[in-house]
Design an enzyme around this catalytic site. Sequence first.
Site, short mmCIF file in Angstrom:
data_model
loop_
_atom_site.label_atom_id
_atom_site.label_comp_id
_atom_site.label_asym_id
_atom_site.label_seq_id
_atom_site.Cartn_x
_atom_site.Cartn_y
_atom_site.Cartn_z
N CYS A 78 0.83 -1.21 0.00
CA CYS A 78 0.00 0.00 0.00
C CYS A 78 0.86 1.25 0.00
O CYS A 78 1.74 1.42 0.85
CB CYS A 78 -0.90 0.02 1.22
N ILE A 79 0.57 2.14 -0.94
CA ILE A 79 1.43 3.32 -1.09
C ILE A 79 1.37 4.25 0.12
O ILE A 79 2.41 4.74 0.58
CB ILE A 79 1.10 4.09 -2.41
#
Lengths: 130, 143, 101
Positions: A78-79
């Site tokens: 997840c960024i």
Amino acid sequence: MKFGIVVNEGPYTHQAADTAYQFTKAVLEKGHEVYRVFFYHDGVNVGTRMTVPPQDERHIQRNWSELGEKYKLDMVVCIAAAQRRGIMDENEAKRQGLDGDNIAPGFRISGLGQLIEAGIQADRLVTFGD
Amino acid sequence: MSDIPEEASGIVKKFLYVNRKAPHGTIYALESLEVVLIGAAFEQDVSLAFLDDGVFQLVKGQDTADIGVKNFSPTYRALGDFEVTKLYVEKESLAERGLSKDDLMEIMYEDEDDDWEEKPSIKLVNRTELAAVMAGQDVILSF
Amino acid sequence: MSILHTVNKSPFEKQTLNSCIAHALDGDAILMVEDGVYGAIDGTAAATQLAANKNISIYALGPDLNARGLGEAKLVSGLTIVDYNGFVDLAVEHDKTQSWL
């Protein structure tokens, strides 16, 4: 059957990333499909190639990378969670003006939408965390 | 970024986000809320459950200024704008923690099917009712 | 429609197992994993709680029991031990999984 796997804790402190690995391996060996493995919260720390555990210990990142390679897994970090914790791929490091990246082979950085999409597309979503 | 729903369009599943952890001491409540906000773009049938220490997330009057972290609690009040309007709060969890409905933030949404009337998003349910809510889901995400 | 619940916390430290049991319905399954397997020890309050729910199937992950030195003789009766393959089968058999983290 199509599985989505969510890993919410980092390596070594919690067993979650190990259990998730053993579970995912069993899913694949039984002939099921894994739609995506999504790493969230501290789970993003599984995706750095900069870990060097003692030789007689399991190498959690390498285990995942090898499983990913063998079964062509889509392993997404997840960024938003990654940026907080310093997990960068080449593009993201450049964009942030940082001097290097650390993402491990087989992992890619993308948005939280990938988690929701896994929930929609997979027949079962199984979460590992603390 | 790939946060835009593509091939997923057309499928509507019942998503339940289970919140069982208190805010601020750990990041789970905040990052769970981030998933809910992003997930809203996918037009799924979304519900949130607050039980055990998760009910502390909705307590009003949170002021994080002196601990130096962002106060994300006002975001719960904006959930209605994202069409997230079903917040199930477990009565037993409140009572066990010395809380009542009056200790919680007021969270409202405008009901488009009812002439945009303002309605409360928080639905107090007992343990048995919450178990039934869980049983009725397609996907359960817990943080 | 049934749920596979997983619990990974020791019942001696956290209320997680209690909360899980309180929300599980007939036909559901509870699988204890990681430190959750301490909930499988016989003669404890947690064991009494588990035994009281006849219509919920109780499982524990064998590799986690072994790692913690919990032999079968120590375990509550009526419990089924599974390996990771069994964990996968349980996830397939129930329509969804809820992890009590």
